[in-house]
Design a protein around this motif. Structure first.
Motif, PDB file in Angstrom:
ATOM      1  N   HIS A 198      47.687  54.747  70.430  1.00 55.46           N
ATOM      2  CA  HIS A 198      46.231  54.716  70.546  1.00 55.46           C
ATOM      3  C   HIS A 198      45.634  56.111  70.346  1.00 55.46           C
ATOM      4  CE1 HIS A 198      42.262  53.468  71.777  1.00 55.46           C
ATOM      5  NE2 HIS A 198      42.232  54.501  72.603  1.00 55.46           N
ATOM      6  N   ILE A 199      46.219  57.097  70.977  1.00 52.72           N
ATOM      7  CA  ILE A 199      45.708  58.469  70.853  1.00 52.72           C
ATOM      8  C   ILE A 199      45.945  59.009  69.448  1.00 52.72           C
ATOM      9  CG2 ILE A 199      46.041  60.862  71.613  1.00 52.72           C
ATOM     10  CD1 ILE A 199      46.746  59.623  74.423  1.00 52.72           C
ATOM     11  N   VAL A 229      62.042  48.086  82.636  1.00 53.75           N
ATOM     12  CA  VAL A 229      61.771  49.479  82.279  1.00 53.75           C
ATOM     13  C   VAL A 229      61.175  49.552  80.871  1.00 53.75           C
ATOM     14  CG1 VAL A 229      62.854  51.720  81.778  1.00 53.75           C
ATOM     15  CG2 VAL A 229      63.499  50.455  83.846  1.00 53.75           C
ATOM     16  N   GLN A 230      61.747  48.792  79.958  1.00 56.15           N
ATOM     17  CA  GLN A 230      61.240  48.781  78.584  1.00 56.15           C
ATOM     18  C   GLN A 230      59.782  48.318  78.547  1.00 56.15           C
ATOM     19  OE1 GLN A 230      62.858  49.739  75.655  1.00 56.15           O
ATOM     20  NE2 GLN A 230      60.885  49.471  74.681  1.00 56.15           N
ATOM     21  N   GLY A 231      59.505  47.207  79.209  1.00 53.07           N
ATOM     22  CA  GLY A 231      58.162  46.635  79.163  1.00 53.07           C
ATOM     23  C   GLY A 231      57.119  47.404  79.949  1.00 53.07           C
ATOM     24  N   MET A 232      57.478  47.850  81.125  1.00 51.79           N
ATOM     25  CA  MET A 232      56.491  48.480  82.010  1.00 51.79           C
ATOM     26  C   MET A 232      56.329  49.986  81.776  1.00 51.79           C
ATOM     27  SD  MET A 232      55.163  46.084  83.796  1.00 51.79           S
ATOM     28  CE  MET A 232      54.315  47.042  85.022  1.00 51.79           C
ATOM     29  N   VAL A 233      57.334  50.630  81.201  1.00 47.31           N
ATOM     30  CA  VAL A 233      57.263  52.075  81.031  1.00 47.31           C
ATOM     31  C   VAL A 233      57.248  52.454  79.550  1.00 47.31           C
ATOM     32  CG1 VAL A 233      58.369  54.292  81.546  1.00 47.31           C
ATOM     33  CG2 VAL A 233      58.440  52.453  83.243  1.00 47.31           C
ATOM     34  N   ILE A 234      58.335  52.208  78.881  1.00 47.18           N
ATOM     35  CA  ILE A 234      58.495  52.707  77.509  1.00 47.18           C
ATOM     36  C   ILE A 234      57.475  52.091  76.563  1.00 47.18           C
ATOM     37  CG2 ILE A 234      60.091  52.853  75.550  1.00 47.18           C
ATOM     38  CD1 ILE A 234      62.357  53.019  77.714  1.00 47.18           C
ATOM     39  N   ASN A 235      57.304  50.790  76.586  1.00 47.57           N
ATOM     40  CA  ASN A 235      56.322  50.155  75.698  1.00 47.57           C
ATOM     41  C   ASN A 235      54.909  50.656  75.970  1.00 47.57           C
ATOM     42  OD1 ASN A 235      58.406  48.711  74.581  1.00 47.57           O
ATOM     43  ND2 ASN A 235      57.822  46.746  75.464  1.00 47.57           N
ATOM     44  N   ILE A 264      54.027  53.588  77.295  1.00 49.33           N
ATOM     45  CA  ILE A 264      53.914  54.974  76.810  1.00 49.33           C
ATOM     46  C   ILE A 264      53.697  54.976  75.302  1.00 49.33           C
ATOM     47  CG2 ILE A 264      55.213  57.114  76.396  1.00 49.33           C
ATOM     48  CD1 ILE A 264      56.521  56.639  79.168  1.00 49.33           C
ATOM     49  N   ASN A 265      54.486  54.192  74.587  1.00 49.39           N
ATOM     50  CA  ASN A 265      54.366  54.146  73.129  1.00 49.39           C
ATOM     51  C   ASN A 265      53.017  53.592  72.678  1.00 49.39           C
ATOM     52  OD1 ASN A 265      56.855  55.342  72.603  1.00 49.39           O
ATOM     53  ND2 ASN A 265      57.934  53.378  72.600  1.00 49.39           N
ATOM     54  N   ALA A 289      55.470  62.232  59.410  1.00 48.40           N
ATOM     55  CA  ALA A 289      55.974  63.008  58.279  1.00 48.40           C
ATOM     56  C   ALA A 289      56.939  64.095  58.745  1.00 48.40           C
ATOM     57  CB  ALA A 289      54.809  63.642  57.513  1.00 48.40           C
ATOM     58  N   LEU A 290      56.672  64.669  59.898  1.00 51.52           N
ATOM     59  CA  LEU A 290      57.476  65.789  60.374  1.00 51.52           C
ATOM     60  C   LEU A 290      58.678  65.363  61.214  1.00 51.52           C
ATOM     61  CD1 LEU A 290      54.562  68.207  61.316  1.00 51.52           C
ATOM     62  CD2 LEU A 290      56.064  68.320  59.308  1.00 51.52           C
ATOM     63  N   GLU A 291      58.546  64.280  61.947  1.00 52.98           N
ATOM     64  CA  GLU A 291      59.588  63.889  62.893  1.00 52.98           C
ATOM     65  C   GLU A 291      60.240  62.548  62.589  1.00 52.98           C
ATOM     66  OE1 GLU A 291      60.652  65.876  65.215  1.00 52.98           O
ATOM     67  OE2 GLU A 291      59.064  67.345  64.958  1.00 52.98           O
ATOM     68  N   GLY A 292      59.627  61.760  61.744  1.00 54.96           N
ATOM     69  CA  GLY A 292      60.054  60.374  61.620  1.00 54.96           C
ATOM     70  C   GLY A 292      59.299  59.596  62.676  1.00 54.96           C
ATOM     71  N   ASP A 293      60.003  58.870  63.515  1.00 59.42           N
ATOM     72  CA  ASP A 293      59.356  58.090  64.573  1.00 59.42           C
ATOM     73  C   ASP A 293      59.097  58.982  65.780  1.00 59.42           C
ATOM     74  OD1 ASP A 293      58.386  56.036  66.125  1.00 59.42           O
ATOM     75  OD2 ASP A 293      60.327  55.073  66.415  1.00 59.42           O
ATOM     76  N   TYR A 294      57.864  59.040  66.247  1.00 63.12           N
ATOM     77  CA  TYR A 294      57.510  59.876  67.391  1.00 63.12           C
ATOM     78  C   TYR A 294      57.579  59.117  68.713  1.00 63.12           C
ATOM     79  CZ  TYR A 294      52.979  57.602  66.677  1.00 63.12           C
ATOM     80  OH  TYR A 294      51.980  56.677  66.502  1.00 63.12           O
TER      81      TYR A 294
END
Length: 148
Positions: A121-122, A107-113, A115-116, A82-87
């Motif tokens: 989950h949290i 990089v996309q698969g091993m790091v960014i995905n 992290i997201n 609500a505050l940021e859009g996509d976090y």
């Protein structure tokens, strides 16, 4: 990645609202005063929260804000959206040329995905009620314990 002031203030203000709106609406100025936040800035934050259906406003001289539903039904993910859009961390830009393409995919698969996924989950499993309860526990038992 930076946690914006808008998100910080929004979470702080919503915990305050959850604690203080059990029996009546809470004036935005009182939330601002208790938490040392500019009332004008907080009004902008609450406009976003109101549009997202997280809070509702009560008009009039005794007006203020209430949560639109129980705190256990409001996830931190919904608040941040609500505050940021996509976090999420932005995706890696892909190129179709050479080794850079495979490196970008790695990089996309091993790091960014990853992290997201961890953030999802949290944040999707953490509710406003969890934050409220932690605050009340810290307040009750004193969050600063000194041992000699």
């Amino acid at each position: 990645m930076k946690f914006s002031k808008k998100s910080r203030y929004g979470l702080i203000a919503l915990v305050d609202l959850a604690v203080n709106s059990k029996y009546e609406q809470v004036a935005l100025n009182s939330i601002a005063d208790r938490n040392n936040i500019s009332p004008q800035y907080l009004e902008q934050v609450f406009a976003s929260l109101r549009r997202a259906g997280i809070v509702k406003s009560v008009k009039g001289s005794q007006g203020g804000y209430l949560l639109s539903r129980n705190a256990d039904k409001i996830t931190v993910a919904k608040i941040l959206e609500a505050l940021e859009g996509d976090y999420h961390v932005e995706s890696e830009p892909f190129s179709t040329e050479g080794d850079y393409s495979e490196i970008s995919e790695t990089v996309q698969g091993m790091v960014i995905n990853r992290i997201n996924e961890a953030m999802d989950h949290i944040l999707q499993n953490l509710t406003l009620e969890d934050l409220e309860q932690k605050y009340l526990d810290d307040k009750k038992y004193g969050q600063h314990m000194y041992y000699i």
